[in-house]
Structures are given as structure tokens and as C-alpha cells.
Write a protein that holds these residues in place. Structure first.
Motif, PDB file in Angstrom:
ATOM      1  N   ASP A 289       0.872  -1.169   0.000  1.00  0.00           N
ATOM      2  CA  ASP A 289       0.000   0.000   0.000  1.00  0.00           C
ATOM      3  C   ASP A 289       0.909   1.218   0.000  1.00  0.00           C
ATOM      4  N   ASN A 291       4.047   3.072  -0.089  1.00  0.00           N
ATOM      5  CA  ASN A 291       5.421   2.602   0.131  1.00  0.00           C
ATOM      6  C   ASN A 291       5.518   1.616   1.282  1.00  0.00           C
ATOM      7  N   LYS A 292       4.408   1.053   1.666  1.00  0.00           N
ATOM      8  CA  LYS A 292       4.428   0.151   2.829  1.00  0.00           C
ATOM      9  C   LYS A 292       4.114  -1.276   2.405  1.00  0.00           C
ATOM     10  N   LEU A 294       2.195  -4.487   3.831  1.00  0.00           N
ATOM     11  CA  LEU A 294       1.204  -4.775   4.863  1.00  0.00           C
ATOM     12  C   LEU A 294       0.988  -6.272   4.987  1.00  0.00           C
ATOM     13  N   GLU A 299       1.309  -2.625   8.877  1.00  0.00           N
ATOM     14  CA  GLU A 299       2.633  -2.427   8.291  1.00  0.00           C
ATOM     15  C   GLU A 299       3.619  -3.438   8.886  1.00  0.00           C
ATOM     16  N   TYR A 301       7.843  -4.579   8.773  1.00  0.00           N
ATOM     17  CA  TYR A 301       9.207  -4.221   8.382  1.00  0.00           C
ATOM     18  C   TYR A 301      10.059  -5.493   8.472  1.00  0.00           C
ATOM     19  N   PRO A 498       8.072   1.088  -2.902  1.00  0.00           N
ATOM     20  CA  PRO A 498       8.777   0.689  -1.689  1.00  0.00           C
ATOM     21  C   PRO A 498      10.105   0.039  -2.063  1.00  0.00           C
ATOM     22  N   SER A 540      11.635   6.667   4.664  1.00  0.00           N
ATOM     23  CA  SER A 540      10.278   6.138   4.870  1.00  0.00           C
ATOM     24  C   SER A 540       9.903   5.104   3.804  1.00  0.00           C
ATOM     25  N   TYR A 541      10.620   5.110   2.663  1.00  0.00           N
ATOM     26  CA  TYR A 541      10.268   4.166   1.599  1.00  0.00           C
ATOM     27  C   TYR A 541      10.893   2.783   1.793  1.00  0.00           C
ATOM     28  N   ILE A 543      11.328  -0.842   3.294  1.00  0.00           N
ATOM     29  CA  ILE A 543      10.440  -1.790   3.991  1.00  0.00           C
ATOM     30  C   ILE A 543      11.219  -2.958   4.615  1.00  0.00           C
ATOM     31  N   LYS A 594      11.078   2.357  12.600  1.00  0.00           N
ATOM     32  CA  LYS A 594      10.571   1.121  11.983  1.00  0.00           C
ATOM     33  C   LYS A 594      10.213   0.118  13.097  1.00  0.00           C
TER      34      LYS A 594
END
Ligand code: GCB
Length: 595
Positions: A289, A291-292, A294, A299, A301, A498, A540-541, A543, A594
Motif C-alpha cells: 500500500d 510505500n508500505k 502490509l 505495516e 518491516y 517501496p 520512509s520508503y 520496507i 521502523k
């Protein structure tokens, strides 16, 4: 092809243990009919690689054909059943004979194959099985091979390795996973594809079944877990059937709570069960979704490693104690994921990942493809590999991403981005999507392929393997990290997707220390990992972060490797290096951003 299980309808006998073995460096075995049986005083344990196990017979660096033979008793119980010979993997090519008659061949390493062998055996008698395994690779094979002439024509003399390989892990040869005789019913379930969705507490399971030799029958499925028990059925038409379940109050699968439902599937004819299969099902949904990434709408990581199947003496042979140990160490260090770099791992490991709640990036062995040598056949083999891997691993909730290769154009050949590579990769990605549209697809990119690498445009998550502070700017971490940051931002700006760092690391010799930035010391590995993670987590991009590598592993001989690639956070015998304690701390708490 279903993973072997034992119940009232299905049985299996493992043919592990000692086999008779004979190397065939002059490739004369077939001509001399070794498939009728051969003389040899050499024993080999299966599963296991020949390299370290038979080093004293001169096989450490052996690349070529080698013969295996074993006599197996086929019980009378097998009468009126389908009898199959299943080989978990033989690297990379195998030809099989039973009682002197050719049964079949398989040209894909790292992946199981089976043959129906009723016409080759007599129930109640001993069968002699002979397998010729060959670990030579070529332009057409996946992975792709390299030979001495190519080293020269590619001006790669200084990078020459022995044995020759386009990749950085020993091309171990052998039968690496269990060999089994299976009996299954004459009318049977052939494939089961499980798709799940999960959203806000409710889940769905969709089953696509295929059967063999069924005229008219129904498929009945029972899903059980906690206090839930739901049954559904449908008719089998043209040997296929679809069954859907809705689970409004669903217990989903996640790394924190790897809950598995038990699914029983029966083929029923005139109210009689003719075949039954049992498998565990984890209900979860993976999605991108923005840059995340899920998992079940939350979210996630990725923290973990690129790994290898590699250990002393057994080489690439499946070892369950090692598997249990490695998973315990991944839990100990607070990793939540690993990549099966650079090939499919044993199915036993995928089942264990489901059980332990470890997420997996599952990789096809198209490692370091060189497009000057790619052929129509390589593309066909690559696509077939994807089909086989997705068929094998589709039902594992732990598998969240498919890696369709790793680091094409490792040598930075300039025609790569302008040539046929884009069409090639487009076909590869389209093929994978046609088999499974529910999981993100990736191919990790290497620095030399550059940021116009077509795999970046086609991947759902742009994955990069980077070695600034190691191969680039050796010993210069601050400079390396600066350049890396500029590059990462440029890639994100170009692709707006991402991103994940699928490899970063430093060779480290346990016991080497220094008060300055000195490559190969434990402090340098620790510092490099920390600086990378700080940078990765500031974006932030990003993952996920996968350190290269979980443990030291054997590599083809070359002047950059002291027997092993030593980028392990654990040694080859699984002792933690200093960096392991740092990672354990970083991966336990949320103080560095994160989750
Ligand atoms: C890479 C490769 C990996 C190597 C690693 C290294 O980029 O993907 O197979 O082992 O670098 O240590 O050089």
C-alpha cells in the motif's frame, strides 16, 4: 505434486542412508552401462553433497557426473497402488534407472521431482535404483554456468574461480534432499492450491484441486482450528474442483502468532473415501500500500538475512538439526524473515517457517544471469522453474514474496540495459504473475547493473544489494554511506515504489579486532551494519533490511575468499560474531524507527 504424507491412503519409505557411489570424470558411465549396476568401494550418505564428504577421494572441487546406486525392497503392500519415486532435489541434473531400465530425467536443481515407477518394479522384490547426478551448468541452465573460455572472452581473468561459477557459493553436487518411495491411490489428488484473504477479522480460503483418473467423484474439505470446524464440498469435473470457505471469525497467521488451521481434503466416490490429504493452512494477506508492506492490513518491516544451505561435511544436504538450530538462532536474534538466496530451499524448511512464524522471500536460482549468453532455452527453463517453485511453495503462509532471480548483469556489461534483457524480464515477471498474483515480485539489483536495470521497473519492491564500505570504498564507511544515500534517493525518485536492502555486509574473521576502521575485524562489521541500518531506517520508503549473510559459507576458490565467504553474522559452525549481539538489540527494540 504433493509433499509426501502418510495416512490410510498414502505411504512413504525413505531411501536415505548409505548409497554406493562412483564419480565419472570421463563421462563414460552411460556408454559402459553403469545403470545396470557398477562396482565401487565408495559410500556416500544421502542426503549430502559429495564435496566435503568425499574430499579424501579427490571430490572437493569435482564438477561432473557421478553415479549413485541402492537396492530397495518394494513391499507387497504397494500392489494395486501408484508407486512413485520422489527425489527432493539432485543438483543440478539427474537421470534415473531402475533395474537397468531408464525411468526419466530432470534438469532443475533445488526442486523435487518424481516418477511413476509401477512398470519398472516387482512388488515383493528388491529394486535396484541407479541415479546419475551431474553438477555441470551451461548457458541454458538455471543457474547459468561459465567456462574457462568465457572467463577469457569476458575479460574476467582476475575474477576467475575454481570451480568455475557465475555465483559466489560452491556448486555442491549430490542428492541433497530425501529420496522416497511413495504409494498413493490409483485415483488421487494431484495438486492443491490454497489462496487466502484476511481483513478485519474475517478470512477466506479458496481451494483449487486437481485430481488424476477420477471419472465422477466429489471433493470434501474440512477446515479445523480452535473451536472452528467447517466442511464444504463440490463435485470434481474434468479432474478439477474448487471449494471456497468463508471464516467470519478468523484466527489469522502472523509471525507473532503463527496459527495454522488443519485442512483435510477427501476425494469421495459413492460415499467412500478414495484419497485423503492433510495440510496446515495459515490465513493471511500480504499487500503493498503506497510505500508500505502490509501483512493482514498492518505495516510490517522485514528484519533478517540472506541465507544459504551450507554446512560442514554435508554441504547442501538437508540436515534437520541444522534447520532447527538456524531457526532458533533467527528467533534469538529477533529476525522476522530470511531470503532463500539464491535458490529454493528444502520444503521441510518452508513448513518449519510456517510453524515458527518466520517470513520468507522465496528465490528462483536465476543468479547473476549474464545476458550475453542468455538463450531462448534459458528463458524457457527460467519460466519453468518459476512454475515449479510456485506450485511447490504457493500454500505456505510464510512465503510472502517471490524473488525471480538475483543480481542480473553482475559484471556491469553496458549492453544489458539496452539489449534484450527488458523483454526477457517482462516475460519472466508476467509468467510469475500468471501463476500467483497475490504476492509481490522482486529481483535484487546489484550496483554494476545500475539504476536503469529493468528489474527495478518490473519489481513490486525495488530491492538493492549494496557493498559500499566493502567492494566500493573499502574501509571508508562514512564516504560509502554518503554515496549510498544519494543513490537510494535517486532510485526512489525514479521508481516511486517501496524499497528494500536485500544485502549489505562485510567479511569478518572472528577474533580480529581494531580500534580503527579496519576491514575484516568484528568492529568493522558491527559498525557497517549499524551505519547501514541507521540510513535505511531514516528513509520512509524502505520496507526492510536483510544482512548478508546469516552464516559464513563455502565459496568457489578465488583470491577474494579465504575458503569461505565470511560475511556471516554467525560463523559457519554457528557461533555468534560480535555483530550478532548488536543486531539482537536493534531488532528487539523500536528505538531506531521502523517496527
Ligand atoms: C552479492 C551476491 C552474493 C554474494 C555477495 C558477496 O551481491 O548476491 O551472492 O555472496 O554479494 O559477499 O559478495
Amino acid at each position: 505434486m504433493l509433499f509426501p504424507i502418510r495416512n490410510n491412503f498414502r505411504n512413504s519409505i525413505e531411501v536415505t542412508g548409505l548409497w554406493k557411489f562412483k564419480p565419472d570424470p570421463n563421462d563414460i558411465g552411460e556408454q559402459e552401462e553403469w545403470f545396470q549396476g557398477f562396482e565401487s568401494d565408495i559410500d556416500i550418505a544421502v542426503p549430502g553433497s559429495w564435496n566435503e564428504q568425499l574430499e579424501e577421494f579427490g571430490l572437493m572441487h569435482y564438477v561432473g557426473p557421478a553415479w549413485f546406486s541402492k537396492s530397495v525392497f518394494i513391499s507387497r503392500d504397494a500392489q494395486n497402488k501408484n508407486i512413485l519415486l520422489r527425489i527432493g532435489s539432485a543438483d543440478y541434473h539427474a537421470k534415473v534407472w531402475i533395474n537397468g531400465t531408464f525411468v526419466g530425467e530432470h534438469h532443475f536443481g533445488f526442486i523435487p521431482f518424481e516418477f511413476q515407477i509401477n512398470k519398472f518394479v516387482q512388488c515383493g522384490e528388491i529394486a535396484q535404483i541407479v541415479i546419475c547426478v551431474d553438477n555441470r551448468l551451461s548457458n541454458d541452465s538455471i543457474p547459468q554456468g561459465i567456462n574457462s573460455e568465457q572467463y577469457e572472452t569476458e575479460h574476467r581473468l582476475r575474477e576467475e574461480t575454481f570451480p568455475p561459477a557465475r555465483f559466489d557459493f560452491t556448486p555442491f553436487g549430490g542428492i541433497h534432499r530425501p529420496v522416497q518411495f511413495l504409494t498413493i491411490p490409483l485415483q488421487y489428488l494431484d495438486t492443491i492450491k490454497v489462496d487466502t484473504t484476511y481483513s478485519n477479522g474475517s478470512g477466506s480460503v479458496s481451494l483449487s484441486l486437481s485430481t488424476k483418473n477420477i471419472q465422477s467423484a466429489s471433493a470434501v474439505a474440512i477446515i479445523k482450528g480452535g473451536s472452528t470446524s467447517v466442511t464444504a464440498s463440490s463435485t470434481i469435473t474434468n479432474n478439477s474442483s474448487i471449494i471456497n470457505f468463508a471464516l467470519p471469525d478468523c484466527h489469522c497467521w502472523s509471525p507473532e502468532d503463527p496459527f495454522l488451521y488443519e485442512l483435510t481434503i477427501q476425494v469421495q466416490q459413492n460415499n467412500q473415501i478414495v484419497d485423503e490429504y492433510l495440510l496446515s493452512v495459515g490465513i493471511r494477506e500480504i499487500k503493498i500500500d503506497g510505500n508500505k508492506l502490509l501483512l493482514n492490513g498492518k505495516e510490517i518491516y522485514l528484519k533478517g538475512f540472506g541465507k544459504h544451505e551450507d554446512f560442514y561435511v554435508i554441504g547442501k544436504g538437508l540436515s534437520l538439526p541444522l534447520m532447527v538450530k538456524d531457526f532458533a538462532m533467527m528467533k534469538w536474534i529477533n529476525a522476522n524473515s530470511f531470503r532463500t538466496s539464491h535458490y529454493p530451499y528444502a520444503e521441510e524448511m518452508m513448513f518449519y517457517a510456517d510453524k515458527k512464524g518466520i517470513l520468507v522471500i522465496d528465490e528462483v536460482p536465476a543468479v547473476s544471469l549474464d545476458f550475453r549468453h542468455v538463450t531462448e532455452k534459458s528463458l524457457a527453463n527460467h519460466k519453468e522453474f518459476i512454475r515449479k517453485l510456485i506450485e511447490r511453495d504457493h500454500n505456505h503462509p510464510s512465503v510472502i514474496i517471490w524473488a525471480l532471480g538475483n543480481e542480473p548483469n553482475l559484471v556491469g556489461e553496458p549492453t544489458y540495459t539496452t539489449g534484450k534483457s527488458r523483454n526477457y524480464w517482462k516475460e519472466v515477471f508476467d509468467t510469475a504473475r500468471s501463476f500467483d498474483s497475490s504476492r509481490p515480485l522482486i529481483v535484487p539489483n546489484c550496483l554494476r547493473a545500475g539504476i536503469d536495470d529493468p528489474v527495478m521497473e518490473l519489481s513490486d519492491i525495488v530491492c538493492i544489494n549494496r557493498y559500499y564500505g566493502w567492494y566500493e570504498y573499502p574501509g571508508q564507511l562514512v564516504k560509502g554511506i554518503k554515496v549510498l544515500e544519494i543513490e537510494m534517493d535517486a532510485i526512489f525518485k525514479k521508481y516511486r515504489k517501496p524499497m528494500m536492502m536485500t544485502e549489505f555486509g562485510a567479511d569478518t574473521i572472528p577474533g580480529f579486532h581494531s580500534t580503527s576502521d579496519q576491514m575484516f575485524t568484528e568492529e568493522y562489521q558491527e559498525k557497517l551494519i549499524l551505519m547501514y541500518i541507521q540510513l535505511i531506517r531514516s528513509k520512509s520508503y524502505m520496507i526492510g533490511e536483510h544482512v548478508w549473510n546469516f552464516a559464513d559459507f563455502r565459496a568457489p576458490q578465488n583470491m577474494r575468499r579465504v575458503v569461505l565467504n565470511m560475511k556471516g553474522v554467525f560463523t559457519r559452525n554457528r557461533s555468534p560474531k560480535q555483530a550478532a549481539f548488536l543486531l539482537k538489540k536493534i531488532w528487539a527494540d523500536n528505538t531506531m524507527g521502523k517496527v
